[in-house]
Scaffold this active site. Sequence first.
Site, PDB file in Angstrom:
ATOM      1  N   THR A 151       0.832  -1.205   0.000  1.00 21.84           N
ATOM      2  CA  THR A 151       0.000   0.000   0.000  1.00 21.84           C
ATOM      3  C   THR A 151       0.870   1.259   0.000  1.00 21.84           C
ATOM      4  OG1 THR A 151      -1.778  -1.155   1.144  1.00 21.84           O
ATOM      5  CG2 THR A 151      -1.796   1.250   1.288  1.00 21.84           C
ATOM      6  N   GLU A 236      -3.143  -2.558  13.694  1.00 21.39           N
ATOM      7  CA  GLU A 236      -3.604  -2.581  12.296  1.00 21.39           C
ATOM      8  C   GLU A 236      -4.943  -3.327  12.206  1.00 21.39           C
ATOM      9  OE1 GLU A 236      -0.970  -4.490   9.466  1.00 21.39           O
ATOM     10  OE2 GLU A 236      -2.358  -4.156   7.806  1.00 21.39           O
ATOM     11  N   GLN A 331     -28.041  -4.705  -2.731  1.00 24.79           N
ATOM     12  CA  GLN A 331     -29.294  -5.369  -3.117  1.00 24.79           C
ATOM     13  C   GLN A 331     -30.482  -4.419  -2.988  1.00 24.79           C
ATOM     14  OE1 GLN A 331     -29.223  -8.283  -4.473  1.00 24.79           O
ATOM     15  NE2 GLN A 331     -31.437  -8.493  -4.752  1.00 24.79           N
TER      16      GLN A 331
HETATM   17  C1  FAD Z   1      -5.128  -4.029  -1.435  1.00 24.83           C
HETATM   18  C2  FAD Z   1      -4.095  -4.726  -0.619  1.00 24.83           C
HETATM   19  C3  FAD Z   1      -3.238  -3.986   0.173  1.00 24.83           C
HETATM   20  C4  FAD Z   1      -2.234  -4.631   0.905  1.00 24.83           C
HETATM   21  N1  FAD Z   1      -1.320  -3.867   1.602  1.00 24.83           N
HETATM   22  C5  FAD Z   1      -0.233  -4.484   2.132  1.00 24.83           C
HETATM   23  C6  FAD Z   1       0.845  -3.712   2.683  1.00 24.83           C
HETATM   24  O1  FAD Z   1       0.797  -2.492   2.724  1.00 24.83           O
HETATM   25  N2  FAD Z   1       1.929  -4.372   3.150  1.00 24.83           N
HETATM   26  C7  FAD Z   1       2.027  -5.733   3.115  1.00 24.83           C
HETATM   27  O2  FAD Z   1       3.033  -6.264   3.548  1.00 24.83           O
HETATM   28  N3  FAD Z   1       1.022  -6.491   2.613  1.00 24.83           N
HETATM   29  C8  FAD Z   1      -0.092  -5.902   2.109  1.00 24.83           C
HETATM   30  N4  FAD Z   1      -1.097  -6.657   1.566  1.00 24.83           N
HETATM   31  C9  FAD Z   1      -0.977  -8.107   1.552  1.00 24.83           C
HETATM   32  C10 FAD Z   1      -1.931  -8.828   2.476  1.00 24.83           C
HETATM   33  O3  FAD Z   1      -1.576  -8.621   3.821  1.00 24.83           O
HETATM   34  C11 FAD Z   1      -1.900 -10.296   2.058  1.00 24.83           C
HETATM   35  O4  FAD Z   1      -2.583 -10.382   0.812  1.00 24.83           O
HETATM   36  C12 FAD Z   1      -2.498 -11.211   3.095  1.00 24.83           C
HETATM   37  O5  FAD Z   1      -1.705 -11.261   4.241  1.00 24.83           O
HETATM   38  C13 FAD Z   1      -2.646 -12.641   2.535  1.00 24.83           C
HETATM   39  O6  FAD Z   1      -1.452 -13.089   1.981  1.00 24.83           O
HETATM   40  P1  FAD Z   1      -1.443 -13.696   0.504  1.00 24.83           P
HETATM   41  O7  FAD Z   1      -2.173 -12.776  -0.382  1.00 24.83           O
HETATM   42  O8  FAD Z   1      -0.053 -14.034   0.143  1.00 24.83           O
HETATM   43  O9  FAD Z   1      -2.313 -15.003   0.621  1.00 24.83           O
HETATM   44  P2  FAD Z   1      -1.826 -16.514   1.087  1.00 24.83           P
HETATM   45  O10 FAD Z   1      -1.019 -16.347   2.282  1.00 24.83           O
HETATM   46  O11 FAD Z   1      -1.187 -17.102  -0.125  1.00 24.83           O
HETATM   47  O12 FAD Z   1      -3.202 -17.142   1.374  1.00 24.83           O
HETATM   48  C14 FAD Z   1      -4.100 -17.564   0.336  1.00 24.83           C
HETATM   49  C15 FAD Z   1      -5.348 -18.161   1.000  1.00 24.83           C
HETATM   50  O13 FAD Z   1      -4.965 -19.280   1.784  1.00 24.83           O
HETATM   51  C16 FAD Z   1      -5.399 -19.117   3.123  1.00 24.83           C
HETATM   52  N5  FAD Z   1      -4.399 -19.693   4.023  1.00 24.83           N
HETATM   53  C17 FAD Z   1      -3.087 -19.405   4.085  1.00 24.83           C
HETATM   54  N6  FAD Z   1      -2.504 -20.119   5.037  1.00 24.83           N
HETATM   55  C18 FAD Z   1      -3.492 -20.874   5.622  1.00 24.83           C
HETATM   56  C19 FAD Z   1      -3.519 -21.788   6.690  1.00 24.83           C
HETATM   57  N7  FAD Z   1      -2.435 -22.102   7.402  1.00 24.83           N
HETATM   58  N8  FAD Z   1      -4.710 -22.383   7.001  1.00 24.83           N
HETATM   59  C20 FAD Z   1      -5.834 -22.072   6.297  1.00 24.83           C
HETATM   60  N9  FAD Z   1      -5.857 -21.195   5.279  1.00 24.83           N
HETATM   61  C21 FAD Z   1      -4.696 -20.592   4.948  1.00 24.83           C
HETATM   62  C22 FAD Z   1      -5.521 -17.629   3.305  1.00 24.83           C
HETATM   63  O14 FAD Z   1      -6.407 -17.323   4.373  1.00 24.83           O
HETATM   64  C23 FAD Z   1      -6.057 -17.205   1.969  1.00 24.83           C
HETATM   65  O15 FAD Z   1      -7.448 -17.434   1.928  1.00 24.83           O
HETATM   66  C24 FAD Z   1      -2.129  -6.033   0.873  1.00 24.83           C
HETATM   67  C25 FAD Z   1      -3.026  -6.785   0.088  1.00 24.83           C
HETATM   68  C26 FAD Z   1      -3.972  -6.145  -0.678  1.00 24.83           C
HETATM   69  C27 FAD Z   1      -4.854  -6.982  -1.581  1.00 24.83           C
END
Ligand code: FAD
Length: 376
Positions: A151, A236, A331
Amino acid sequence: MNDLRELVRRFTEREIVPNLPDWERAGEVPRELHAKAAKLGLLGIGYPEEVGGGGGTLLDSATVTEELILAGGSSGLIAALFTHGIALPHIIATGDAALIDRYVRPTLAGELIGSLAITEPDGGSDVANLRTVAKVDGQHYVVNGSKTFITSGARADFITTAVRTGEPGSGYGGVSLLVIDTTTDGFGVTRRLEKMGWQCSDTAELSFVDVRVPRSNLVGAEGTGFRQIMRHFASERISMAVQACATAQRCVTLTIAWCRDRSTFGARLIDRQVVRHRLAEMARVTAVARTYVWSLADRIASGDKVSPVEVAMAKNTAVVACDYVVDAAVQLHGGAGYLRDSEVERHYRDARIMGIGGGTVEIMNEIIAKGLLDAG
Ligand SMILES: Cc1cc2nc3c(=O)[nH]c(=O)nc-3n(C[C@H](O)[C@H](O)[C@H](O)COP(=O)(O)OP(=O)(O)OC[C@H]3O[C@@H](n4cnc5c(N)ncnc54)[C@H](O)[C@@H]3O)c2cc1C
Protein backbone atom coordinates in the site's frame (compact mmCIF):
# COMPACT_ATOMS: atom_id res chain seq x y z
CA MET A 1 -20.61 15.84 18.08
CA ASN A 2 -17.20 16.38 19.68
CA ASP A 3 -14.58 18.74 18.25
CA LEU A 4 -12.47 15.98 16.70
CA ARG A 5 -15.44 14.48 14.87
CA GLU A 6 -16.48 17.93 13.70
CA LEU A 7 -12.96 18.62 12.38
CA VAL A 8 -12.77 15.32 10.51
CA ARG A 9 -16.27 15.74 9.09
CA ARG A 10 -15.50 19.20 7.74
CA PHE A 11 -12.16 18.04 6.29
CA THR A 12 -13.84 15.04 4.62
CA GLU A 13 -16.73 17.02 3.17
CA ARG A 14 -14.48 19.79 1.89
CA GLU A 15 -11.31 18.02 0.76
CA ILE A 16 -12.24 14.39 0.13
CA VAL A 17 -15.84 13.87 -1.00
CA PRO A 18 -15.66 16.20 -4.05
CA ASN A 19 -12.34 14.70 -5.20
CA LEU A 20 -12.65 11.02 -4.37
CA PRO A 21 -14.08 9.95 -7.76
CA ASP A 22 -11.09 11.55 -9.55
CA TRP A 23 -8.62 9.93 -7.16
CA GLU A 24 -10.30 6.57 -7.69
CA ARG A 25 -9.77 6.99 -11.44
CA ALA A 26 -6.18 8.23 -10.98
CA GLY A 27 -5.34 5.28 -8.73
CA GLU A 28 -3.81 7.43 -6.00
CA VAL A 29 -4.35 10.41 -3.73
CA PRO A 30 -2.22 13.55 -4.22
CA ARG A 31 0.68 14.33 -1.89
CA GLU A 32 -0.94 17.69 -1.05
CA LEU A 33 -3.68 15.80 0.77
CA HIS A 34 -1.09 14.54 3.26
CA ALA A 35 0.10 18.10 3.84
CA LYS A 36 -3.46 19.38 4.31
CA ALA A 37 -4.36 16.59 6.74
CA ALA A 38 -1.13 17.17 8.67
CA LYS A 39 -1.80 20.90 8.92
CA LEU A 40 -5.05 20.12 10.74
CA GLY A 41 -3.18 17.70 12.99
CA LEU A 42 -5.03 14.66 11.63
CA LEU A 43 -1.98 12.59 10.68
CA GLY A 44 -0.46 12.90 14.15
CA ILE A 45 -3.51 11.92 16.18
CA GLY A 46 -2.76 8.94 18.41
CA TYR A 47 1.04 9.51 18.23
CA PRO A 48 3.11 10.87 21.13
CA GLU A 49 4.09 14.53 21.03
CA GLU A 50 7.75 13.48 21.59
CA VAL A 51 7.86 12.05 18.05
CA GLY A 52 5.96 14.87 16.38
CA GLY A 53 2.45 13.56 16.97
CA GLY A 54 -0.51 15.33 18.48
CA GLY A 55 -1.03 12.95 21.40
CA GLY A 56 -4.22 11.05 22.08
CA THR A 57 -4.99 7.37 22.17
CA LEU A 58 -6.23 4.59 19.93
CA LEU A 59 -9.76 5.85 20.63
CA ASP A 60 -8.88 9.17 19.01
CA SER A 61 -7.35 7.59 15.91
CA ALA A 62 -10.35 5.24 15.70
CA THR A 63 -12.61 8.29 15.88
CA VAL A 64 -10.77 9.88 12.93
CA THR A 65 -11.07 6.66 10.93
CA GLU A 66 -14.74 6.20 11.71
CA GLU A 67 -15.83 9.78 11.11
CA LEU A 68 -13.96 9.98 7.82
CA ILE A 69 -15.98 7.04 6.50
CA LEU A 70 -19.29 8.19 8.04
CA ALA A 71 -18.84 11.60 6.40
CA GLY A 72 -18.53 10.13 2.89
CA GLY A 73 -14.88 9.03 2.70
CA SER A 74 -13.81 5.42 2.32
CA SER A 75 -11.58 2.71 3.71
CA GLY A 76 -9.47 3.00 0.53
CA LEU A 77 -8.86 6.65 1.31
CA ILE A 78 -7.79 5.72 4.81
CA ALA A 79 -5.42 3.08 3.44
CA ALA A 80 -3.79 5.71 1.21
CA LEU A 81 -3.68 8.69 3.56
CA PHE A 82 -2.91 6.87 6.79
CA THR A 83 -0.42 4.26 5.52
CA HIS A 84 1.93 5.61 8.17
CA GLY A 85 -0.34 3.82 10.66
CA ILE A 86 1.42 0.61 9.59
CA ALA A 87 4.79 2.07 8.50
CA LEU A 88 5.74 4.01 11.65
CA PRO A 89 4.78 2.16 14.85
CA HIS A 90 7.77 -0.20 14.76
CA ILE A 91 10.18 2.72 14.36
CA ILE A 92 8.52 4.71 17.14
CA ALA A 93 8.57 1.75 19.53
CA THR A 94 12.38 1.46 19.26
CA GLY A 95 12.82 5.05 20.47
CA ASP A 96 15.70 5.43 17.96
CA ALA A 97 16.06 9.24 17.87
CA ALA A 98 17.85 9.33 14.51
CA LEU A 99 15.22 7.21 12.76
CA ILE A 100 12.42 9.15 14.44
CA ASP A 101 13.86 12.49 13.29
CA ARG A 102 14.52 11.26 9.80
CA TYR A 103 11.28 9.37 9.11
CA VAL A 104 8.61 9.75 11.79
CA ARG A 105 8.46 13.54 12.28
CA PRO A 106 8.41 14.45 8.55
CA THR A 107 5.76 11.79 7.88
CA LEU A 108 3.46 13.06 10.62
CA ALA A 109 4.08 16.56 9.22
CA GLY A 110 2.76 15.38 5.83
CA GLU A 111 6.16 15.79 4.12
CA LEU A 112 7.05 12.13 3.60
CA ILE A 113 5.06 9.02 2.73
CA GLY A 114 6.00 5.69 4.25
CA SER A 115 4.89 2.12 3.52
CA LEU A 116 5.21 -1.22 5.24
CA ALA A 117 6.45 -4.13 3.09
CA ILE A 118 6.03 -7.61 4.49
CA THR A 119 4.13 -9.59 1.83
CA GLU A 120 6.08 -11.32 -0.94
CA PRO A 121 4.94 -12.92 -4.18
CA ASP A 122 5.51 -16.35 -2.61
CA GLY A 123 3.17 -15.65 0.30
CA GLY A 124 1.78 -13.16 2.76
CA SER A 125 0.25 -15.19 5.56
CA ASP A 126 3.45 -17.12 6.27
CA VAL A 127 5.53 -14.17 7.49
CA ALA A 128 8.17 -16.34 9.20
CA ASN A 129 9.21 -17.74 5.81
CA LEU A 130 9.77 -14.51 3.91
CA ARG A 131 12.68 -14.58 1.47
CA THR A 132 13.91 -11.05 0.83
CA VAL A 133 17.49 -11.18 2.12
CA ALA A 134 19.68 -8.56 3.76
CA LYS A 135 23.38 -9.43 4.04
CA VAL A 136 25.84 -7.36 6.03
CA ASP A 137 28.58 -5.67 3.99
CA GLY A 138 30.65 -3.26 6.10
CA GLN A 139 28.39 -0.53 7.40
CA HIS A 140 25.54 -1.54 5.09
CA TYR A 141 23.01 -4.27 4.48
CA VAL A 142 22.67 -5.39 0.87
CA VAL A 143 19.02 -6.21 0.16
CA ASN A 144 17.75 -8.50 -2.61
CA GLY A 145 14.22 -9.73 -3.16
CA SER A 146 10.73 -8.57 -3.95
CA LYS A 147 7.55 -7.51 -2.20
CA THR A 148 4.01 -7.30 -3.45
CA PHE A 149 0.63 -5.73 -2.59
CA ILE A 150 2.39 -2.81 -0.88
CA THR A 151 0.00 0.00 0.00
CA SER A 152 1.30 3.42 -1.10
CA GLY A 153 4.33 1.59 -2.47
CA ALA A 154 4.32 3.57 -5.70
CA ARG A 155 4.37 6.92 -3.88
CA ALA A 156 6.44 6.03 -0.83
CA ASP A 157 9.61 7.89 0.14
CA PHE A 158 10.64 5.11 2.49
CA ILE A 159 9.58 1.56 3.17
CA THR A 160 9.72 -0.23 6.48
CA THR A 161 10.75 -3.57 5.02
CA ALA A 162 10.75 -7.06 6.50
CA VAL A 163 13.94 -8.85 5.46
CA ARG A 164 15.76 -12.07 6.30
CA THR A 165 19.02 -11.30 8.07
CA GLY A 166 19.37 -14.89 9.29
CA GLU A 167 20.30 -17.89 7.19
CA PRO A 168 17.71 -19.34 4.77
CA GLY A 169 15.30 -21.46 6.79
CA SER A 170 16.01 -19.49 9.98
CA GLY A 171 12.23 -18.94 10.40
CA TYR A 172 10.84 -16.14 12.51
CA GLY A 173 14.11 -15.66 14.43
CA GLY A 174 15.87 -14.62 11.20
CA VAL A 175 13.52 -11.76 10.32
CA SER A 176 14.49 -8.10 10.80
CA LEU A 177 13.02 -4.72 9.85
CA LEU A 178 14.96 -2.18 7.78
CA VAL A 179 13.90 1.30 6.68
CA ILE A 180 14.75 1.66 3.00
CA ASP A 181 14.74 4.98 1.12
CA THR A 182 13.04 4.57 -2.24
CA THR A 183 15.65 6.79 -3.89
CA THR A 184 18.35 4.19 -3.19
CA ASP A 185 19.94 2.56 -6.27
CA GLY A 186 18.52 -0.87 -6.99
CA PHE A 187 15.07 -0.14 -5.58
CA GLY A 188 12.26 -0.26 -8.12
CA VAL A 189 8.49 -0.21 -8.43
CA THR A 190 7.97 -3.09 -10.84
CA ARG A 191 4.22 -2.77 -11.17
CA ARG A 192 1.26 -0.74 -9.99
CA LEU A 193 -1.41 -3.31 -9.26
CA GLU A 194 -4.97 -2.86 -10.50
CA LYS A 195 -7.54 -3.84 -7.90
CA MET A 196 -11.22 -4.60 -7.35
CA GLY A 197 -11.51 -1.87 -4.71
CA TRP A 198 -9.42 0.60 -2.70
CA GLN A 199 -8.81 2.21 -6.08
CA CYS A 200 -7.67 5.58 -4.74
CA SER A 201 -4.94 3.73 -2.84
CA ASP A 202 -1.92 2.84 -4.96
CA THR A 203 -0.68 -0.71 -4.43
CA ALA A 204 2.68 -1.80 -5.78
CA GLU A 205 5.00 -4.65 -6.48
CA LEU A 206 8.55 -3.74 -5.46
CA SER A 207 11.96 -5.10 -6.33
CA PHE A 208 15.25 -4.82 -4.47
CA VAL A 209 18.46 -5.54 -6.41
CA ASP A 210 21.66 -5.06 -4.38
CA VAL A 211 20.05 -2.17 -2.48
CA ARG A 212 22.61 -0.81 0.00
CA VAL A 213 20.98 0.27 3.25
CA PRO A 214 22.95 1.78 6.15
CA ARG A 215 23.05 -0.54 9.15
CA SER A 216 21.76 2.37 11.20
CA ASN A 217 18.42 1.90 9.40
CA LEU A 218 17.83 -1.37 11.23
CA VAL A 219 14.66 -1.07 13.34
CA GLY A 220 15.33 -2.55 16.77
CA ALA A 221 17.71 -5.47 17.14
CA GLU A 222 18.53 -7.93 14.38
CA GLY A 223 16.23 -10.95 14.45
CA THR A 224 13.39 -9.19 16.27
CA GLY A 225 11.41 -8.24 13.15
CA PHE A 226 8.84 -11.01 13.42
CA ARG A 227 8.03 -10.14 17.04
CA GLN A 228 7.75 -6.44 16.16
CA ILE A 229 5.44 -7.20 13.24
CA MET A 230 3.18 -9.40 15.36
CA ARG A 231 3.05 -6.83 18.16
CA HIS A 232 1.94 -4.06 15.83
CA PHE A 233 -0.50 -6.22 13.88
CA ALA A 234 -2.90 -5.66 16.81
CA SER A 235 -3.38 -1.95 16.07
CA GLU A 236 -3.60 -2.58 12.30
CA ARG A 237 -6.26 -5.24 12.86
CA ILE A 238 -8.28 -3.05 15.23
CA SER A 239 -8.04 -0.21 12.73
CA MET A 240 -9.33 -2.47 9.94
CA ALA A 241 -12.14 -3.65 12.22
CA VAL A 242 -13.06 -0.01 12.92
CA GLN A 243 -13.06 0.67 9.16
CA ALA A 244 -15.28 -2.36 8.53
CA CYS A 245 -17.79 -1.27 11.21
CA ALA A 246 -17.83 2.32 9.93
CA THR A 247 -18.31 1.14 6.34
CA ALA A 248 -21.25 -0.96 7.51
CA GLN A 249 -22.70 1.95 9.50
CA ARG A 250 -22.39 4.30 6.53
CA CYS A 251 -24.13 1.74 4.29
CA VAL A 252 -26.96 1.36 6.81
CA THR A 253 -27.49 5.14 6.76
CA LEU A 254 -27.32 5.39 2.97
CA THR A 255 -29.70 2.46 2.52
CA ILE A 256 -32.29 3.75 4.99
CA ALA A 257 -32.32 7.08 3.12
CA TRP A 258 -32.65 5.28 -0.22
CA CYS A 259 -35.50 3.06 1.03
CA ARG A 260 -37.38 6.11 2.29
CA ASP A 261 -37.13 7.75 -1.14
CA ARG A 262 -37.71 4.81 -3.41
CA SER A 263 -41.26 3.64 -4.18
CA THR A 264 -42.32 0.52 -6.09
CA PHE A 265 -45.80 -0.83 -6.70
CA GLY A 266 -47.32 2.22 -5.03
CA ALA A 267 -45.47 2.02 -1.71
CA ARG A 268 -42.15 3.15 -0.33
CA LEU A 269 -39.55 0.40 0.15
CA ILE A 270 -39.24 1.41 3.79
CA ASP A 271 -42.91 0.53 4.36
CA ARG A 272 -42.48 -3.12 3.36
CA GLN A 273 -41.85 -5.51 6.20
CA VAL A 274 -39.28 -7.58 4.34
CA VAL A 275 -37.24 -4.44 3.70
CA ARG A 276 -37.65 -3.15 7.26
CA HIS A 277 -36.44 -6.46 8.65
CA ARG A 278 -33.44 -6.44 6.32
CA LEU A 279 -32.55 -2.93 7.51
CA ALA A 280 -33.04 -4.02 11.12
CA GLU A 281 -30.61 -6.92 10.59
CA MET A 282 -28.07 -4.62 8.92
CA ALA A 283 -28.24 -2.21 11.86
CA ARG A 284 -28.12 -5.02 14.43
CA VAL A 285 -24.98 -6.77 13.13
CA THR A 286 -23.28 -3.41 12.72
CA ALA A 287 -24.07 -2.26 16.27
CA VAL A 288 -23.00 -5.54 17.85
CA ALA A 289 -19.71 -5.66 15.91
CA ARG A 290 -18.98 -2.01 16.70
CA THR A 291 -19.61 -2.54 20.40
CA TYR A 292 -17.07 -5.38 20.59
CA VAL A 293 -14.45 -3.65 18.44
CA TRP A 294 -14.67 -0.35 20.31
CA SER A 295 -14.60 -2.09 23.69
CA LEU A 296 -11.19 -3.52 22.72
CA ALA A 297 -10.02 -0.13 21.45
CA ASP A 298 -11.15 1.38 24.75
CA ARG A 299 -9.25 -1.24 26.75
CA ILE A 300 -6.08 -0.75 24.67
CA ALA A 301 -6.38 3.02 25.12
CA SER A 302 -6.60 2.53 28.90
CA GLY A 303 -3.40 0.48 28.89
CA ASP A 304 -5.18 -2.85 29.35
CA LYS A 305 -3.64 -5.88 27.66
CA VAL A 306 -5.85 -7.47 25.02
CA SER A 307 -5.00 -10.88 23.67
CA PRO A 308 -4.35 -11.74 20.00
CA VAL A 309 -7.43 -13.98 20.25
CA GLU A 310 -9.64 -11.02 21.16
CA VAL A 311 -8.14 -8.90 18.37
CA ALA A 312 -8.69 -11.71 15.84
CA MET A 313 -12.29 -12.11 17.04
CA ALA A 314 -12.86 -8.37 16.64
CA LYS A 315 -11.47 -8.33 13.10
CA ASN A 316 -13.47 -11.35 11.94
CA THR A 317 -16.67 -10.14 13.62
CA ALA A 318 -16.36 -6.76 11.91
CA VAL A 319 -15.54 -8.37 8.56
CA VAL A 320 -18.56 -10.71 8.66
CA ALA A 321 -20.87 -7.83 9.65
CA CYS A 322 -19.48 -5.55 6.95
CA ASP A 323 -19.68 -8.22 4.22
CA TYR A 324 -23.33 -8.85 5.08
CA VAL A 325 -24.23 -5.16 5.20
CA VAL A 326 -22.51 -4.01 1.99
CA ASP A 327 -24.12 -6.88 0.10
CA ALA A 328 -27.58 -6.04 1.48
CA ALA A 329 -27.01 -2.34 0.76
CA VAL A 330 -26.30 -3.01 -2.92
CA GLN A 331 -29.29 -5.37 -3.12
CA LEU A 332 -31.70 -2.83 -1.63
CA HIS A 333 -30.41 -0.15 -4.00
CA GLY A 334 -31.34 -2.41 -6.94
CA GLY A 335 -29.68 -1.52 -10.26
CA ALA A 336 -28.53 1.82 -8.84
CA GLY A 337 -26.42 -0.10 -6.32
CA TYR A 338 -24.49 -1.70 -9.17
CA LEU A 339 -23.48 1.60 -10.76
CA ARG A 340 -20.04 3.15 -10.40
CA ASP A 341 -21.42 6.46 -9.18
CA SER A 342 -23.28 4.95 -6.24
CA GLU A 343 -21.47 5.13 -2.94
CA VAL A 344 -22.63 1.70 -1.77
CA GLU A 345 -21.08 0.13 -4.88
CA ARG A 346 -17.69 1.55 -3.87
CA HIS A 347 -18.08 0.32 -0.30
CA TYR A 348 -19.06 -3.13 -1.61
CA ARG A 349 -15.80 -3.37 -3.58
CA ASP A 350 -13.66 -1.72 -0.89
CA ALA A 351 -15.01 -4.01 1.83
CA ARG A 352 -13.75 -7.19 0.15
CA ILE A 353 -10.17 -6.55 1.24
CA MET A 354 -11.06 -6.42 4.95
CA GLY A 355 -11.05 -10.21 5.29
CA ILE A 356 -7.73 -10.49 3.39
CA GLY A 357 -5.46 -7.58 4.40
CA GLY A 358 -3.73 -7.41 7.77
CA GLY A 359 -4.26 -11.17 8.22
CA THR A 360 -6.96 -13.19 6.48
CA VAL A 361 -10.16 -14.51 8.04
CA GLU A 362 -8.55 -17.96 8.05
CA ILE A 363 -5.39 -16.76 9.77
CA MET A 364 -7.54 -14.95 12.38
CA ASN A 365 -9.38 -18.24 12.95
CA GLU A 366 -6.02 -20.01 13.33
CA ILE A 367 -5.08 -17.52 16.06
CA ILE A 368 -8.44 -17.98 17.79
CA ALA A 369 -8.25 -21.77 17.55
CA LYS A 370 -4.65 -21.88 18.84
CA GLY A 371 -5.48 -19.60 21.75
CA LEU A 372 -8.56 -21.57 22.74
CA LEU A 373 -7.78 -25.16 21.87
CA ASP A 374 -4.07 -25.43 22.68
CA ALA A 375 -4.55 -23.89 26.12
CA GLY A 376 -6.01 -26.93 27.87
C1 FAD B 1 -5.13 -4.03 -1.44
C2 FAD B 1 -4.10 -4.73 -0.62
C3 FAD B 1 -3.24 -3.99 0.17
C4 FAD B 1 -2.23 -4.63 0.91
N1 FAD B 1 -1.32 -3.87 1.60
C5 FAD B 1 -0.23 -4.48 2.13
C6 FAD B 1 0.85 -3.71 2.68
O1 FAD B 1 0.80 -2.49 2.72
N2 FAD B 1 1.93 -4.37 3.15
C7 FAD B 1 2.03 -5.73 3.12
O2 FAD B 1 3.03 -6.26 3.55
N3 FAD B 1 1.02 -6.49 2.61
C8 FAD B 1 -0.09 -5.90 2.11
N4 FAD B 1 -1.10 -6.66 1.57
C9 FAD B 1 -0.98 -8.11 1.55
C10 FAD B 1 -1.93 -8.83 2.48
O3 FAD B 1 -1.58 -8.62 3.82
C11 FAD B 1 -1.90 -10.30 2.06
O4 FAD B 1 -2.58 -10.38 0.81
C12 FAD B 1 -2.50 -11.21 3.10
O5 FAD B 1 -1.70 -11.26 4.24
C13 FAD B 1 -2.65 -12.64 2.53
O6 FAD B 1 -1.45 -13.09 1.98
P1 FAD B 1 -1.44 -13.70 0.50
O7 FAD B 1 -2.17 -12.78 -0.38
O8 FAD B 1 -0.05 -14.03 0.14
O9 FAD B 1 -2.31 -15.00 0.62
P2 FAD B 1 -1.83 -16.51 1.09
O10 FAD B 1 -1.02 -16.35 2.28
O11 FAD B 1 -1.19 -17.10 -0.13
O12 FAD B 1 -3.20 -17.14 1.37
C14 FAD B 1 -4.10 -17.56 0.34
C15 FAD B 1 -5.35 -18.16 1.00
O13 FAD B 1 -4.97 -19.28 1.78
C16 FAD B 1 -5.40 -19.12 3.12
N5 FAD B 1 -4.40 -19.69 4.02
C17 FAD B 1 -3.09 -19.40 4.08
N6 FAD B 1 -2.50 -20.12 5.04
C18 FAD B 1 -3.49 -20.87 5.62
C19 FAD B 1 -3.52 -21.79 6.69
N7 FAD B 1 -2.43 -22.10 7.40
N8 FAD B 1 -4.71 -22.38 7.00
C20 FAD B 1 -5.83 -22.07 6.30
N9 FAD B 1 -5.86 -21.20 5.28
C21 FAD B 1 -4.70 -20.59 4.95
C22 FAD B 1 -5.52 -17.63 3.31
O14 FAD B 1 -6.41 -17.32 4.37
C23 FAD B 1 -6.06 -17.20 1.97
O15 FAD B 1 -7.45 -17.43 1.93
C24 FAD B 1 -2.13 -6.03 0.87
C25 FAD B 1 -3.03 -6.79 0.09
C26 FAD B 1 -3.97 -6.14 -0.68
C27 FAD B 1 -4.85 -6.98 -1.58
